[in-house]
Design an enzyme around this catalytic site. Structure first.
Site, PDB file in Angstrom:
ATOM      1  N   GLY A 105     -12.284   0.220  39.650  1.00  0.00           N
ATOM      2  CA  GLY A 105     -11.070  -0.574  39.588  1.00  0.00           C
ATOM      3  C   GLY A 105     -10.038   0.123  38.721  1.00  0.00           C
ATOM      4  O   GLY A 105     -10.276   1.180  38.128  1.00  0.00           O
ATOM      5  N   ILE A 106      -8.860  -0.488  38.621  1.00  0.00           N
ATOM      6  CA  ILE A 106      -7.791   0.081  37.821  1.00  0.00           C
ATOM      7  C   ILE A 106      -7.937  -0.380  36.369  1.00  0.00           C
ATOM      8  O   ILE A 106      -8.494  -1.437  36.100  1.00  0.00           O
ATOM      9  CB  ILE A 106      -6.415  -0.342  38.389  1.00  0.00           C
ATOM     10  N   GLY A 107      -7.448   0.434  35.429  1.00  0.00           N
ATOM     11  CA  GLY A 107      -7.461   0.027  34.026  1.00  0.00           C
ATOM     12  C   GLY A 107      -8.198   1.006  33.141  1.00  0.00           C
ATOM     13  O   GLY A 107      -8.851   1.949  33.600  1.00  0.00           O
ATOM     14  N   GLY A 108      -8.077   0.775  31.847  1.00  0.00           N
ATOM     15  CA  GLY A 108      -8.636   1.690  30.863  1.00  0.00           C
ATOM     16  C   GLY A 108     -10.135   1.832  30.940  1.00  0.00           C
ATOM     17  O   GLY A 108     -10.672   2.949  30.863  1.00  0.00           O
ATOM     18  N   MET A 109     -10.855   0.708  31.085  1.00  0.00           N
ATOM     19  CA  MET A 109     -12.312   0.773  31.048  1.00  0.00           C
ATOM     20  C   MET A 109     -12.895   1.533  32.247  1.00  0.00           C
ATOM     21  O   MET A 109     -13.714   2.447  32.066  1.00  0.00           O
ATOM     22  CB  MET A 109     -12.884  -0.636  30.941  1.00  0.00           C
ATOM     23  N   GLU A 164     -11.336   0.969  47.062  1.00  0.00           N
ATOM     24  CA  GLU A 164     -10.075   0.334  47.478  1.00  0.00           C
ATOM     25  C   GLU A 164      -8.893   1.161  46.997  1.00  0.00           C
ATOM     26  O   GLU A 164      -8.039   1.586  47.755  1.00  0.00           O
ATOM     27  CB  GLU A 164     -10.019  -1.073  46.885  1.00  0.00           C
ATOM     28  N   GLY A 219      -9.683  -6.600  45.825  1.00  0.00           N
ATOM     29  CA  GLY A 219     -10.960  -6.359  46.483  1.00  0.00           C
ATOM     30  C   GLY A 219     -12.160  -6.555  45.589  1.00  0.00           C
ATOM     31  O   GLY A 219     -13.278  -6.201  45.977  1.00  0.00           O
TER      32      GLY A 219
END
Length: 447
Positions: A219-223, A244, A342
């Site tokens: 997924g998107i983001g820092g983690m 996705e 998603g």
């Protein structure tokens, strides 16, 4: 067919092309990096002539010109399938709205549920076959254009050409107008800054769970980006990609030699995605690269497709989770943040995969506006919060304090596990709340 002659016949100015838009129309801007720029500016210039024009977009990366005027809401309504920070700013102006969806269903929405009077979006220059490529976005674009009564393309020479499974190009014969824009650079999306100690602690727990030959979704983001960076530095090999959103972390992993895709039962050797956004590094990497493949989101996010990919690893974020195991990844109470996207598709698909695992990752705490530390693990989700992943679908939850598996766990076992990965400062209060809700056994040991 003389494609160049047809191109010249349909070539016009942005100002002329947007005259196709009438009051009351539904206008579609596409998705993320292929939202129009010159056409948007020309449409904004017509604001005083128009009322009730309803515009759709998603994962908006820059403020649309139609939304900038003080009275913009008198003429246009902005509707987004998935909110970004820009979409939230448009909503704050009183003219932006969210359209709930499970992302895998979006192409079908266009085939069966919604109307498109005019579609306008950025594309690559035409090739010698008369085709324009949708660049970084396959998603639902082909179905959107099939439904549109009028199609206007805005050519941008800086968009990368991404090879695709299907639904990645449109031919000049199927277009109404072509506009040559100013060829702006593709806006860039960073990975969330330098990883924090919490990001690294979560990544340290997740990466060892990934086997050689696994197929990845981030997924998107820092983690997720931190986890991707650690995968790039790991000893893992022969990884695959089916995701996705394609982000910079995948480029890092690929350039580190970790991605071959040789173990994929579908699209062997290809990194598959519905859309991409990142830095120029990503845009340069995917441009005419046979190792990557764009595909419609009803393929990338199809639970049945995902389940056919062995050892599928799905890694995503959350805003908060409750003691029942419900995951909210969309809002802070009534304040909307993003969308379902998603995440649910991949949470379900990964668990159905042979050897597959899905991980929902979050920090145990956050700082509120008052500067006070607040737990992201809460007794029940705040009023107005959205359940992105129902409790019955969640597999692994991870914070910097540990990793738990909720599959097969009763309500009291869930509460016990959830509290074990909460910040220590909040555990006693969470135990008290779990007891009040009847999901804490008196014989449980204090965690």
């Amino acid at each position: 067919m003389d494609h160049q002659a047809l191109y010249q016949q349909k070539l016009t100015t942005a100002e002329q092309a947007v005259k196709a838009v009438k009051s009351g129309d539904w206008v579609d801007y596409g998705w993320c990096t292929n939202h129009p720029i010159a056409l948007d500016k020309a449409l904004a210039a017509r604001a005083s002539e128009l009322t009730d024009v309803k515009v759709r977009g998603g994962v908006t990366m820059w403020m649309p010109e139609i939304c900038k005027a003080d009275d913009a809401g008198e003429h246009f309504a902005w509707n987004s399938w998935h909110w970004s920070g820009i979409d939230r700013k448009v909503a704050a102006k009183g003219m932006g709205y969210f359209m709930p969806m499970r992302y895998s269903e979006l192409p079908r929405f266009y085939r069966e549920e919604v109307e498109v009077d005019v579609a306008m979006l950025q594309v690559t220059p035409m090739d010698h076959h008369g085709n324009f490529n949708f660049g970084l976005v396959s998603s639902h674009i082909a179905d959107m254009l099939d439904k549109a009564k009028v199609i206007i393309l805005e050519v941008n020479r800086n968009l990368p050409w991404v090879y695709g499974l299907r639904g990645c190009e449109i031919n000049i014969k199927d277009v109404d107008f072509v506009v040559e824009g100013d060829n702006p650079a593709v806006p860039q999306l960073g990975g969330g800054g330098e990883p924090t100690a919490v990001d690294k602690a979560v990544a340290d727990l997740v990466v060892p769970q990934i086997p050689n030959g696994a197929c990845l979704q981030l997924g998107i983001g820092g983690m997720p980006n931190t986890i991707g960076s650690m995968i790039a530095q790991s000893d893992l090999k022969d990884l695959g990609v089916h995701t996705e959103m394609y982000v910079d972390a995948f480029v890092d992993i690929a350039e580190a030699g970790k991605i071959t895709g040789r173990n994929k039962s579908l699209d062997k050797g290809r990194q598959v995605f519905a859309f991409g956004a990142g830095t120029q590094k990503l845009y340069d990497y995917v441009d005419r690269n046979p190792d990557v493949m764009g595909a419609p989101v009803e393929y990338t996010n199809d639970v049945h497709v995902i389940s056919q990919l062995d050892n599928f690893i799905s890694i995503n974020n959350a805003v908060d989770v409750d003691l029942f195991g419900q995951v909210n990844a969309e809002s802070a109470g009534l304040k909307h943040i993003s969308g379902t996207g998603g995440q649910l598709d991949f949470v379900m698909g990964a668990y159905l995969s042979n050897g597959g695992k899905s991980f929902i990752c979050l920090s145990s705490t956050m700082k509120g506006k008052d500067g006070q530390l607040k737990s992201r693990i809460v007794p029940t989700l705040t009023n107005g919060s959205i359940v992105t992943d129902p409790r019955s679908t969640v597999h692994y939850l991870v914070t910097e304090y540990g990793m738990i598996n909720l599959k097969g766990a009763s309500t009291w076992e869930r509460a016990e596990k959830m509290i074990s990965i909460a910040h220590p400062d909040f555990r006693e209060e969470l135990i008290a709340q779990a007891d009040k809700m009847g999901i804490w056994r008196k014989t449980n040991k204090r965690v």
